[in-house]
Write a protein that holds these residues in place. Structure first.
Motif, PDB file in Angstrom:
ATOM      1  N   LYS A 157       0.830  -1.208   0.000  1.00 28.49           N
ATOM      2  CA  LYS A 157       0.000   0.000   0.000  1.00 28.49           C
ATOM      3  C   LYS A 157       0.863   1.256   0.000  1.00 28.49           C
ATOM      4  CE  LYS A 157      -4.219  -1.873   2.060  1.00 28.49           C
ATOM      5  NZ  LYS A 157      -5.174  -1.841   3.203  1.00 28.49           N
ATOM      6  N   ALA A 158       2.053   1.146   0.600  1.00 27.88           N
ATOM      7  CA  ALA A 158       2.964   2.296   0.630  1.00 27.88           C
ATOM      8  C   ALA A 158       3.670   2.490  -0.712  1.00 27.88           C
ATOM      9  CB  ALA A 158       3.995   2.110   1.737  1.00 27.88           C
ATOM     10  N   ASN A 159       3.627   1.441  -1.543  1.00 23.75           N
ATOM     11  CA  ASN A 159       4.276   1.490  -2.861  1.00 23.75           C
ATOM     12  C   ASN A 159       3.302   0.982  -3.928  1.00 23.75           C
ATOM     13  OD1 ASN A 159       7.379   1.995  -2.143  1.00 23.75           O
ATOM     14  ND2 ASN A 159       6.565   0.523  -0.664  1.00 23.75           N
ATOM     15  N   PRO A 160       2.213   1.690  -4.133  1.00 21.07           N
ATOM     16  CA  PRO A 160       1.173   1.214  -5.059  1.00 21.07           C
ATOM     17  C   PRO A 160       1.689   0.973  -6.478  1.00 21.07           C
ATOM     18  CG  PRO A 160       0.900   3.550  -4.575  1.00 21.07           C
ATOM     19  CD  PRO A 160       1.919   3.033  -3.619  1.00 21.07           C
ATOM     20  N   GLY A 161       1.354  -0.218  -6.991  1.00 25.82           N
ATOM     21  CA  GLY A 161       1.723  -0.556  -8.362  1.00 25.82           C
ATOM     22  C   GLY A 161       3.172  -0.916  -8.573  1.00 25.82           C
ATOM     23  N   GLN A 162       3.946  -1.027  -7.490  1.00 26.80           N
ATOM     24  CA  GLN A 162       5.377  -1.283  -7.621  1.00 26.80           C
ATOM     25  C   GLN A 162       5.765  -2.738  -7.378  1.00 26.80           C
ATOM     26  OE1 GLN A 162       7.481   1.257  -8.728  1.00 26.80           O
ATOM     27  NE2 GLN A 162       5.447   2.179  -8.995  1.00 26.80           N
ATOM     28  N   MET A 163       4.872  -3.521  -6.790  1.00 27.61           N
ATOM     29  CA  MET A 163       5.246  -4.895  -6.414  1.00 27.61           C
ATOM     30  C   MET A 163       4.828  -5.894  -7.481  1.00 27.61           C
ATOM     31  SD  MET A 163       4.753  -4.957  -2.307  1.00 27.61           S
ATOM     32  CE  MET A 163       6.040  -6.180  -2.196  1.00 27.61           C
ATOM     33  N   THR A 164       5.719  -6.834  -7.774  1.00 31.43           N
ATOM     34  CA  THR A 164       5.468  -7.845  -8.800  1.00 31.43           C
ATOM     35  C   THR A 164       5.445  -9.243  -8.196  1.00 31.43           C
ATOM     36  OG1 THR A 164       7.841  -8.005  -9.272  1.00 31.43           O
ATOM     37  CG2 THR A 164       6.553  -6.458 -10.593  1.00 31.43           C
ATOM     38  N   TYR A 165       4.660 -10.104  -8.820  1.00 27.52           N
ATOM     39  CA  TYR A 165       4.657 -11.507  -8.407  1.00 27.52           C
ATOM     40  C   TYR A 165       4.673 -12.393  -9.646  1.00 27.52           C
ATOM     41  CZ  TYR A 165      -0.371 -12.216  -9.435  1.00 27.52           C
ATOM     42  OH  TYR A 165      -1.601 -12.348 -10.058  1.00 27.52           O
ATOM     43  N   GLY A 166       5.357 -13.541  -9.552  1.00 29.00           N
ATOM     44  CA  GLY A 166       5.475 -14.453 -10.681  1.00 29.00           C
ATOM     45  C   GLY A 166       4.559 -15.651 -10.531  1.00 29.00           C
ATOM     46  N   SER A 167       4.360 -16.346 -11.646  1.00 23.26           N
ATOM     47  CA  SER A 167       3.551 -17.572 -11.630  1.00 23.26           C
ATOM     48  C   SER A 167       4.015 -18.494 -12.746  1.00 23.26           C
ATOM     49  CB  SER A 167       2.068 -17.242 -11.827  1.00 23.26           C
ATOM     50  OG  SER A 167       1.782 -16.999 -13.190  1.00 23.26           O
ATOM     51  N   SER A 168       3.480 -19.693 -12.760  1.00 22.92           N
ATOM     52  CA  SER A 168       3.830 -20.658 -13.801  1.00 22.92           C
ATOM     53  C   SER A 168       3.074 -20.404 -15.096  1.00 22.92           C
ATOM     54  CB  SER A 168       3.554 -22.083 -13.318  1.00 22.92           C
ATOM     55  OG  SER A 168       2.196 -22.234 -12.952  1.00 22.92           O
ATOM     56  N   GLY A 169       2.285 -19.332 -15.148  1.00 23.96           N
ATOM     57  CA  GLY A 169       1.599 -18.984 -16.382  1.00 23.96           C
ATOM     58  C   GLY A 169       0.250 -18.332 -16.130  1.00 23.96           C
ATOM     59  N   ILE A 170      -0.266 -17.661 -17.130  1.00 22.60           N
ATOM     60  CA  ILE A 170      -1.587 -17.046 -17.032  1.00 22.60           C
ATOM     61  C   ILE A 170      -2.634 -18.130 -16.791  1.00 22.60           C
ATOM     62  CG2 ILE A 170      -3.366 -15.762 -18.300  1.00 22.60           C
ATOM     63  CD1 ILE A 170      -1.122 -14.369 -19.809  1.00 22.60           C
ATOM     64  N   GLY A 171      -3.459 -17.921 -15.785  1.00 23.54           N
ATOM     65  CA  GLY A 171      -4.493 -18.892 -15.474  1.00 23.54           C
ATOM     66  C   GLY A 171      -4.044 -19.984 -14.523  1.00 23.54           C
TER      67      GLY A 171
END
Length: 333
Positions: free
Chosen positions: A157-171
């Motif tokens: 919340k202190a850094n809106p739009g700055q944090m990223t997360y990964g996944s094994s793919g869309i869906g």
């Protein structure tokens, strides 16, 4: 008159010949099915090597090879959150020589997050057996100054739009877990899809993204070596692999439970005798002494059930994820 009689005789001979051909074809097909397998069998893994889906497939393939006296081999076809590999199987001949290491991503979630899924998970596959599930865990890169879900939310919340997360793919379940987390917590997270958990893990360890809803058992070595920090498990109860890590529910996120399940399926119309033989052999494969420990070490409790039970799992999961995707506000891509 003689000409008509001759014509009738010729027609009768043709009909008889056709009947013999049909009978021969039926007998040949029946023999081909009963003789299955008489060549190598491909198990399509719709993700990159090194992930749990791949580990599971490579654990059962040798056991199936022994059981049937033919080679069962793993063919990794990553891409589109598991949909590329699943589509290959959906469009393969229903002869038992191409199987899918099914996954909650490709067989339950895809229709709700992708607009161009070229197959129908409910009708384009023949269920063979459910193999179990593994939990996920929210992990962050070691340099991120947070030790709890509450602290992570505050930082986001202190850094809106700055944090990223990964996944094994869309869906993927990892994708949906992150989207659901953002929705419930009221934070904006940027999703970075990969072609499997392995590549995503590499970038997370390198610090190129902030967090990931990772497959819990694969995270354990990195957590214990302090290369990643576990924040919360996504299961209803704590995992014995990480007993000190609370669940998302215990961390204050109501109704947050996300797991990844696995099963073996074939193309629609797979002969029942092939399904029955595979079902029996797969039950022995996942419960063999060598695999029982190997799969348990990877967080999967080996399971085995009827084809009908897997069909029910797929149906209930399709219904469940339709609700989750809507609740998370995920836009179909």
């Amino acid at each position: 008159m003689q000409t008509n009689r001759t014509r009738r005789s010729a027609l009768a001979a043709c009909v008889q010949a056709a009947l013999w051909c049909a009978l021969a074809a039926t007998t040949s097909l029946s023999h081909a099915q009963s003789a299955w397998p008489n060549k190598q069998v491909r198990i399509v893994v719709p993700f990159a090597p090194a992930g749990t889906t791949d580990i599971l497939a490579r654990a059962i393939a040798p056991e199936l090879s022994k059981a049937f006296g033919q080679t069962f081999y793993v063919d990794n076809k990553p891409g589109a959150g598991g949909n590329l590999g699943a589509d290959i199987v959906a469009k393969s001949p229903a002869d038992g020589y191409t199987l899918l290491m099914g996954h909650s991503n490709s067989n339950a979630i895809a229709p709700f997050v992708l607009s161009n899924v070229p197959y129908n998970p409910a009708v384009d596959f023949t269920p063979i057996t459910y193999l179990g599930y593994v939990p996920n865990v929210l992990v962050v890169k070691s340099s991120l100054p947070v030790n709890s879900v509450a602290q992570l939310i505050s930082l986001a919340k202190a850094n809106p739009g700055q944090m990223t997360y990964g996944s094994s793919g869309i869906g993927s379940t990892q994708h949906l877990a992150g989207a659901l987390f953002g929705k419930i917590a009221g934070i904006q997270l940027n999703h970075v899809p990969y072609k499997g958990s392995g590549p995503a893990t590499t970038d997370l360890l390198a610090g190129e993204m902030h967090l990931m809803f990772h497959i819990l058992p694969l995270s354990v070595p990195f957590v214990r070596s302090n290369k990643l920090r576990a924040i919360a498990a996504t299961t209803a109860e704590r995992s014995p692999l990480l007993p000190d890590v609370p669940t998302m529910l215990q961390s204050g996120l109501k109704d947050f439970e996300v797991t990844t399940w696995y099963g073996i399926l074939g193309p629609a119309g797979l002969p029942r005798d092939v399904v029955t033989r595979l079902n029996t052999a797969l039950g022995a494969a996942v419960k063999s002494p060598a695999n029982a420990k190997r799969l348990s070490d990877n967080g999967l409790d080996p399971s085995h059930g009827t084809p009908e039970a897997l069909a029910q799992t797929v149906a209930s999961e399709l219904a469940r994820w339709a609700v989750v995707v809507k609740a998370a506000g995920i836009v179909v891509q």
